[in-house]
Design an enzyme around this catalytic site. Sequence first.
Site, PDB file in Angstrom:
ATOM      1  N   SER A 193     -14.802 -41.354 114.376  1.00 52.38           N
ATOM      2  CA  SER A 193     -15.130 -42.483 113.500  1.00 52.38           C
ATOM      3  C   SER A 193     -15.921 -41.984 112.293  1.00 52.38           C
ATOM      4  O   SER A 193     -17.102 -41.624 112.405  1.00 52.38           O
ATOM      5  CB  SER A 193     -15.937 -43.519 114.283  1.00 52.38           C
ATOM      6  OG  SER A 193     -16.496 -44.461 113.398  1.00 52.38           O
ATOM      7  N   GLU A 234      -6.972 -42.883 106.949  1.00 50.54           N
ATOM      8  CA  GLU A 234      -7.083 -43.705 105.730  1.00 50.54           C
ATOM      9  C   GLU A 234      -6.701 -42.874 104.504  1.00 50.54           C
ATOM     10  O   GLU A 234      -5.984 -43.354 103.610  1.00 50.54           O
ATOM     11  CB  GLU A 234      -8.513 -44.248 105.582  1.00 50.54           C
ATOM     12  CG  GLU A 234      -8.656 -45.117 104.331  1.00 50.54           C
ATOM     13  CD  GLU A 234     -10.091 -45.570 104.070  1.00 50.54           C
ATOM     14  OE1 GLU A 234     -10.842 -45.765 105.038  1.00 50.54           O
ATOM     15  OE2 GLU A 234     -10.439 -45.727 102.897  1.00 50.54           O
ATOM     16  N   ASN A 279     -17.198 -43.457 109.615  1.00 50.25           N
ATOM     17  CA  ASN A 279     -18.421 -44.169 109.207  1.00 50.25           C
ATOM     18  C   ASN A 279     -19.553 -43.916 110.189  1.00 50.25           C
ATOM     19  O   ASN A 279     -20.714 -43.852 109.797  1.00 50.25           O
ATOM     20  CB  ASN A 279     -18.138 -45.660 109.002  1.00 50.25           C
ATOM     21  CG  ASN A 279     -18.026 -46.433 110.299  1.00 50.25           C
ATOM     22  OD1 ASN A 279     -19.011 -46.937 110.803  1.00 50.25           O
ATOM     23  ND2 ASN A 279     -16.827 -46.503 110.865  1.00 50.25           N
ATOM     24  N   SER A 281     -16.934 -49.592 114.121  1.00 48.27           N
ATOM     25  CA  SER A 281     -15.888 -49.777 115.139  1.00 48.27           C
ATOM     26  C   SER A 281     -16.458 -49.827 116.556  1.00 48.27           C
ATOM     27  O   SER A 281     -15.712 -49.886 117.527  1.00 48.27           O
ATOM     28  CB  SER A 281     -14.856 -48.647 115.030  1.00 48.27           C
ATOM     29  OG  SER A 281     -15.504 -47.390 114.988  1.00 48.27           O
TER      30      SER A 281
HETATM   31  O1  10D Z   1     -13.064 -43.377 110.872  1.00 45.06           O
HETATM   32  P1  10D Z   1     -13.394 -44.664 110.150  1.00 45.06           P
HETATM   33  O2  10D Z   1     -14.846 -44.884 109.962  1.00 45.06           O
HETATM   34  O3  10D Z   1     -12.607 -44.768 108.882  1.00 45.06           O
HETATM   35  O4  10D Z   1     -12.816 -45.853 111.048  1.00 45.06           O
HETATM   36  P2  10D Z   1     -13.413 -46.692 112.241  1.00 45.06           P
HETATM   37  O5  10D Z   1     -12.225 -47.224 112.978  1.00 45.06           O
HETATM   38  O6  10D Z   1     -14.420 -45.953 113.016  1.00 45.06           O
HETATM   39  O7  10D Z   1     -14.171 -47.904 111.537  1.00 45.06           O
HETATM   40  C1  10D Z   1     -13.506 -48.889 110.817  1.00 45.06           C
HETATM   41  C2  10D Z   1     -13.149 -48.409 109.487  1.00 45.06           C
HETATM   42  C3  10D Z   1     -11.920 -48.453 108.956  1.00 45.06           C
HETATM   43  C4  10D Z   1     -10.789 -49.141 109.563  1.00 45.06           C
HETATM   44  C5  10D Z   1     -11.669 -47.771 107.682  1.00 45.06           C
HETATM   45  F1  10D Z   1     -11.739 -48.661 106.710  1.00 45.06           F
END
Ligand code: 10D
Length: 310
Positions: free
Chosen positions: A228, A132, A230, A272
């Site tokens: 991930s 991102e 978050n 996710s």
């Molecule tokens: O690593 P992350 O938290 O940015 O992504 P993850 O695919 O785990 O969760 C969804 C978050 C997104 C796509 C960023 F906005």
Amino acid sequence: MSSPVPHTVLLAAPRSFCAGVERAIEIVEHALRRHGAPVYVRKQIVHNTHVVAELEERGAVFVEELDEVPAGATVVFSAHGVSPAVRADGEHRGLDVIDATCPLVTKVHTEARRFAARGDTVLLIGHGGHEEVEGTLGEAPERTVLVEDVAAAHSVEVPDPERVSYLTQTTLAVDETVEIVSVLRQRFPALRGPASDDICYATTNRQEALSAVAREADLVLVVGSANSSNSVRLVELARRGGTPAYLVDDASAIRAEWLDGVSVVGLTAGASAPPRLVDEVIAALGPVEVVERTTATETVHFTLPLAVRP
Ligand code: 10D
Ligand code: SF4
């Protein structure tokens, strides 16, 4: 005497899939239905090993870069977004691109362009190397400086302190980000930012929900994958509050020694991580009382792009 197995699971709500992840997965599913396999996906559609493996089984082919995609093929851009350079590369190669970037990430890209266009240096608060961040940085690379932590906020230099803005990655820790922004504000009183926070509703809600259960838990388990952002932020949040916490990709990753002397397990999942993995973790913990603590109700839903709208 300590109890040999946990008797209560405090389940944080909201947890698991957010609207952006649901939309991204649906986009790949619709593309597979409409075009047939293979459908190429640049990078992991979301940062979860189970989601990726399940889509792979259905005919999705995950690639790192667009030069791995045959000319004319359909390719989906992941939920984390891409830089304008990647978008241009897709066009140049004649690919049939479907964009699964979360609309809340797209909003940050729009702000990056706007802030850079008014002549500001853009301080992007986020983690280097994350997809991102790479995508957002690519909107105005010559005007954007990455600020990864409080130390960087203290040392970052800008050409004109009167013309400086900040943006953030969507999945940061809310408390750490407040601290970083406050240091930047002290150093650059003219600092401007987004109208509302760039940390998205799903990230904020999952952190608040976990805080509410972590303080009563002996152990916190966060379902999610290691890359991930978050999900990792949730583990760190629980640990900062003094509760031991671990990230688990699924129930098989739980180690017996973590449960030693643990009566109450706090349980959540990153944005996710599929909800069924949470059910599997509860089942693996044995006969437990499950108490759900809800701190917010989520009603956000994003429409699909026209290219895959049924
Ligand atoms: O690593 P992350 O938290 O940015 O992504 P993850 O695919 O785990 O969760 C969804 C978050 C997104 C796509 C960023 F906005
Ligand atoms: Fe969108 Fe937030 Fe989900 Fe990321 S975590 S996909 S920004 S809703």
